[in-house]
Design a protein around this motif. Structure first.
Motif, PDB file in Angstrom:
ATOM      1  N   ASP A 101     -38.215   7.291 -35.301  1.00  0.00           N
ATOM      2  CA  ASP A 101     -38.823   8.223 -36.267  1.00  0.00           C
ATOM      3  C   ASP A 101     -38.799   9.658 -35.726  1.00  0.00           C
ATOM      4  OD1 ASP A 101     -39.333   6.114 -37.956  1.00  0.00           O
ATOM      5  OD2 ASP A 101     -41.442   5.906 -37.397  1.00  0.00           O
ATOM      6  N   ALA A 102     -38.989   9.788 -34.405  1.00  0.00           N
ATOM      7  CA  ALA A 102     -38.970  11.118 -33.790  1.00  0.00           C
ATOM      8  C   ALA A 102     -37.581  11.747 -33.876  1.00  0.00           C
ATOM      9  CB  ALA A 102     -39.417  11.023 -32.332  1.00  0.00           C
ATOM     10  N   ALA A 106     -37.598  15.308 -35.705  1.00  0.00           N
ATOM     11  CA  ALA A 106     -37.225  16.483 -34.911  1.00  0.00           C
ATOM     12  C   ALA A 106     -35.829  16.988 -35.251  1.00  0.00           C
ATOM     13  CB  ALA A 106     -37.304  16.144 -33.426  1.00  0.00           C
ATOM     14  N   GLU A 107     -35.198  16.356 -36.255  1.00  0.00           N
ATOM     15  CA  GLU A 107     -33.863  16.729 -36.739  1.00  0.00           C
ATOM     16  C   GLU A 107     -32.803  16.665 -35.639  1.00  0.00           C
ATOM     17  OE1 GLU A 107     -34.285  20.500 -38.681  1.00  0.00           O
ATOM     18  OE2 GLU A 107     -35.357  19.664 -40.394  1.00  0.00           O
ATOM     19  N   ILE A 108     -32.999  15.690 -34.710  1.00  0.00           N
ATOM     20  CA  ILE A 108     -31.984  15.430 -33.694  1.00  0.00           C
ATOM     21  C   ILE A 108     -30.792  14.744 -34.352  1.00  0.00           C
ATOM     22  CG2 ILE A 108     -31.505  14.128 -31.566  1.00  0.00           C
ATOM     23  CD1 ILE A 108     -34.521  14.532 -30.902  1.00  0.00           C
ATOM     24  N   ASP A 109     -31.085  13.918 -35.329  1.00  0.00           N
ATOM     25  CA  ASP A 109     -30.060  13.253 -36.129  1.00  0.00           C
ATOM     26  C   ASP A 109     -30.625  13.053 -37.529  1.00  0.00           C
ATOM     27  OD1 ASP A 109     -27.658  12.063 -36.759  1.00  0.00           O
ATOM     28  OD2 ASP A 109     -27.615  10.819 -34.955  1.00  0.00           O
ATOM     29  N   LYS A 110     -29.751  12.979 -38.521  1.00  0.00           N
ATOM     30  CA  LYS A 110     -30.218  12.817 -39.899  1.00  0.00           C
ATOM     31  C   LYS A 110     -30.855  11.447 -40.111  1.00  0.00           C
ATOM     32  CE  LYS A 110     -28.751  13.474 -44.698  1.00  0.00           C
ATOM     33  NZ  LYS A 110     -27.622  13.811 -45.600  1.00  0.00           N
ATOM     34  N   TYR A 111     -30.269  10.423 -39.476  1.00  0.00           N
ATOM     35  CA  TYR A 111     -30.797   9.068 -39.568  1.00  0.00           C
ATOM     36  C   TYR A 111     -31.029   8.523 -38.152  1.00  0.00           C
ATOM     37  CZ  TYR A 111     -28.803   9.548 -44.254  1.00  0.00           C
ATOM     38  OH  TYR A 111     -28.473  10.001 -45.502  1.00  0.00           O
ATOM     39  N   ASN A 180     -36.481  13.248 -23.744  1.00  0.00           N
ATOM     40  CA  ASN A 180     -36.949  14.284 -24.669  1.00  0.00           C
ATOM     41  C   ASN A 180     -37.447  13.672 -25.971  1.00  0.00           C
ATOM     42  OD1 ASN A 180     -37.248  17.063 -25.626  1.00  0.00           O
ATOM     43  ND2 ASN A 180     -35.454  16.654 -26.899  1.00  0.00           N
ATOM     44  N   ILE A 181     -36.718  12.672 -26.487  1.00  0.00           N
ATOM     45  CA  ILE A 181     -37.120  11.981 -27.725  1.00  0.00           C
ATOM     46  C   ILE A 181     -38.448  11.260 -27.530  1.00  0.00           C
ATOM     47  CG2 ILE A 181     -36.534  10.030 -29.241  1.00  0.00           C
ATOM     48  CD1 ILE A 181     -33.551  10.915 -28.832  1.00  0.00           C
ATOM     49  N   ILE A 182     -38.619  10.596 -26.376  1.00  0.00           N
ATOM     50  CA  ILE A 182     -39.874   9.889 -26.092  1.00  0.00           C
ATOM     51  C   ILE A 182     -41.038  10.872 -26.033  1.00  0.00           C
ATOM     52  CG2 ILE A 182     -41.115   8.507 -24.378  1.00  0.00           C
ATOM     53  CD1 ILE A 182     -38.409   7.250 -23.634  1.00  0.00           C
ATOM     54  N   ASN A 183     -40.828  12.028 -25.401  1.00  0.00           N
ATOM     55  CA  ASN A 183     -41.891  13.033 -25.334  1.00  0.00           C
ATOM     56  C   ASN A 183     -42.250  13.577 -26.718  1.00  0.00           C
ATOM     57  OD1 ASN A 183     -42.861  13.317 -22.662  1.00  0.00           O
ATOM     58  ND2 ASN A 183     -40.961  14.341 -22.048  1.00  0.00           N
TER      59      ASN A 183
END
Length: 210
Positions: A101-102, A106-111, A180-183
């Motif tokens: 979900d993060a 956070a717009e790291i990826d669209k899906y 970074n995603i986990i944080n």
């Protein structure tokens, strides 16, 4: 003579790392307990309502996942023993869902499809035991969609931490990107119950390659 082909199996190239998160706010654990689950099953089967008073300690103890199996002593002493000798847990499923979900938030990826396919949790039985400083039982009135408010007991932990293992494809997401995603998930989403009220927030404290 038929042509023979030799197929070379190459390793996937996945790596492993052990991640320790530390709570920035209290953690609340409150899955559906055995008492409520039994009542729902009986209702669906049109069984007569059990008039016996529910065991509050059974509700409290079974509203958590336990690392070494569910305790069988549903009493105050049984809970104290379980907290000392066993370990309440958060789940791989809940953690990975929040990470995915993060990625989207956070717009790291669209899906989160790419993340889900290339990052896996690899803990025993999908359970991650927590360490904690103190445990509290909070009483709270909750309003169901139908019917009158009910009194529930919530397990709340302060000074908590948890260590879990991740398997990942380095050519898709690097270790730094995953941390970074986990944080991001820990800061904005959290884990456990009461997250909309700010419970279950955390940050990465330590990372170790395994």
């Amino acid at each position: 003579m038929k042509n023979e082909y030799v197929i070379e199996l190459k390793p996937l190239g996945n790596k492993f790392m052990e991640v320790t998160i530390v709570g920035d706010s209290d953690l609340v654990l409150n899955k559906m307990n055995d008492v409520n689950a039994k009542q729902l099953i009986d209702k669906r089967k049109d069984k007569a309502k059990d008039t016996a008073k529910p065991n509050t300690w059974e509700e409290i103890i079974t509203s958590m996942h336990w690392y070494n199996g569910k305790p069988t002593d549903f009493s105050e002493k049984g809970l104290a023993k379980a907290l000392k000798e066993n370990a309440p847990c958060i789940t791989d499923f809940g953690l990975k869902k929040s990470f995915g979900d993060a990625v989207v938030r956070a717009e790291i990826d669209k899906y989160k499809t790419k993340f889900d396919a290339n990052v896996n949790m690899v803990d025993k039985s999908g359970l991650v035991p927590i360490k904690f400083a103190e445990h509290f039982i909070d009483e709270k009135l909750m309003s169901p969609k139908k019917g009158s408010p009910v009194l529930v007991h919530l397990n709340r932990f302060t000074g908590w931490s948890a260590t879990f293992t991740i398997s990942y494809m380095e050519n898709v997401y690097s270790a730094e990107q995953i941390i970074n995603i986990i944080n991001i998930a820990g800061f904005g989403l959290g884990i456990g119950s009461g997250r909309t009220s700010g419970f279950g927030r955390y940050h990465v404290e330590n990372v170790r390659a395994v």
